[in-house]
Design a protein around this motif. Sequence first.
Motif, PDB file in Angstrom:
ATOM      1  N   TRP A 107      -3.961   9.244  -0.654  1.00 28.19           N
ATOM      2  CA  TRP A 107      -4.081   8.311  -1.776  1.00 28.19           C
ATOM      3  C   TRP A 107      -3.699   8.967  -3.099  1.00 28.19           C
ATOM      4  CZ3 TRP A 107      -8.011   8.925  -5.584  1.00 28.19           C
ATOM      5  CH2 TRP A 107      -8.059   7.888  -6.521  1.00 28.19           C
ATOM      6  N   GLY A 162      -0.412   4.492   0.103  1.00 30.67           N
ATOM      7  CA  GLY A 162      -1.463   3.508   0.273  1.00 30.67           C
ATOM      8  C   GLY A 162      -1.423   2.833   1.623  1.00 30.67           C
ATOM      9  N   TRP A 168      -9.298   4.033   3.187  1.00 28.31           N
ATOM     10  CA  TRP A 168      -8.007   4.271   2.526  1.00 28.31           C
ATOM     11  C   TRP A 168      -7.463   2.968   1.946  1.00 28.31           C
ATOM     12  CZ3 TRP A 168      -3.052   5.916   5.688  1.00 28.31           C
ATOM     13  CH2 TRP A 168      -2.017   6.233   4.785  1.00 28.31           C
ATOM     14  N   SER A 221      -6.688   2.057  -1.940  1.00 26.58           N
ATOM     15  CA  SER A 221      -5.373   1.568  -2.349  1.00 26.58           C
ATOM     16  C   SER A 221      -5.472   0.264  -3.126  1.00 26.58           C
ATOM     17  CB  SER A 221      -4.487   1.357  -1.112  1.00 26.58           C
ATOM     18  OG  SER A 221      -4.381   2.540  -0.347  1.00 26.58           O
ATOM     19  N   ARG A 255      -5.687   3.184  -8.525  1.00 28.12           N
ATOM     20  CA  ARG A 255      -4.524   4.039  -8.309  1.00 28.12           C
ATOM     21  C   ARG A 255      -4.809   5.433  -8.845  1.00 28.12           C
ATOM     22  NH1 ARG A 255      -2.206   1.016  -4.607  1.00 28.12           N
ATOM     23  NH2 ARG A 255      -1.508  -1.001  -5.379  1.00 28.12           N
ATOM     24  N   THR A 262       2.383   4.352  -6.854  1.00 24.68           N
ATOM     25  CA  THR A 262       2.366   4.245  -5.404  1.00 24.68           C
ATOM     26  C   THR A 262       3.759   4.527  -4.834  1.00 24.68           C
ATOM     27  OG1 THR A 262       0.601   2.616  -5.490  1.00 24.68           O
ATOM     28  CG2 THR A 262       1.905   2.697  -3.478  1.00 24.68           C
TER      29      THR A 262
END
Length: 404
Positions: A200, A205, A249, A253, A257, A263
Amino acid sequence: MTKQRLPGLEFLRAACALIVLLNHAWGEGVGMPAFFPVTAIASYSIEAVMGFFVLSGCVISMQDYPDAGAYMRARLVRLLPIYYSTLILALAGMAICGVPYQPSQLAGNVFFLQTQDWSLFEPLRFFIPSWSLSYELYYYVAFVAILALPRLLLPLLAASIVAGVCLYSVPRPAPPAFWLLHVSAFFGMWLAGVLITRLWRRGHGLSIDTGAFLLMIGLCLSHIPFSHPAKFDYFRLACFSACFACFVWALLSQVQRPAGDDTKSLLNLDLVARGIVAAVTLALLWHFSHSMPSNKWILSVGVLAFTLAPASLARQAGRVARPAMPVMLYVAGLSYALYLVHYPLVQTFNDLAFLPPVPNFVVVVALSFALAHLLDYRLQPWVRARFRNHRPAAASSSSSSMRT
């Protein structure tokens, strides 16, 4: 170090604590009636402990510690006061109920050795959940090596998987070698939280659709043991932990952020990929699981539903969970104390047996929350403040840490 509470992760932490509480207070309560929805939820108690491992590795690795010393001080200040307070409560309950124990047991529980030889350092009867805290302490210490050399993460994860495979393929060695192998195998579940946090942070993501689908897959795979006792079977718990980590996770995501990093990729399984995973999972479930057919059918329907419409189901679950969020955040804040303190109360009230089963359950739960509140919302801040007051100013300026 950073201080923050991510609602999605806190909700999961609270849910894990409540499942363990329900399993012990209802499932081990003397004379409690069998009620399928409750027993079905409570049956995931060991999976909830694996969820704690994943969340612990995730949350700890999200923080920025100035050095290994600050990290260990923060972990020990968090772990020890509540641990020893509940150990005293367990000893008091055992004294009231006339439950004997060996000096070696007490020493094992005091020095976090209870998982090294259950015949010698066995957890005290009123302090059984402490086994996971000994694992947690070992993982805290091992994480120092990752702080010093981040590239060790993948080799340690690989070594942990090898240890898990050895639980099936190597003749059981004598203690403490067997228990060290067990601790090493379960370390991978803690490291799964570290791994997804690292992904992450690097901008990778996972979609919430895929995360929700994989969580359902994990619930299904947790019913497929390949060793006895099935409760601690490595395969099923490792599969659940990996899927649970993927859901964590996905929550990371969605809600936040990593600072200064866009991302780079968002993993999302399409219908074909979900169908393949679901087909393999259901084949394993129906061929290898010893669960009741009714449980298999419920899990199968759940897997199919999340295969076909994970986005819709994830949104509906979010809407249902939203009104409970304030309460769950409160429970998450005392989850560590609640995890430990309820068990001495359950066993003490079981042995004394001066209340009917259902009122006994209500009293135990109420007392558990009251004592957990005192320990996590009163004792813990007081200890942390005393600790800061006795440290040099330069060191104390960076001593805040997130609840884990």
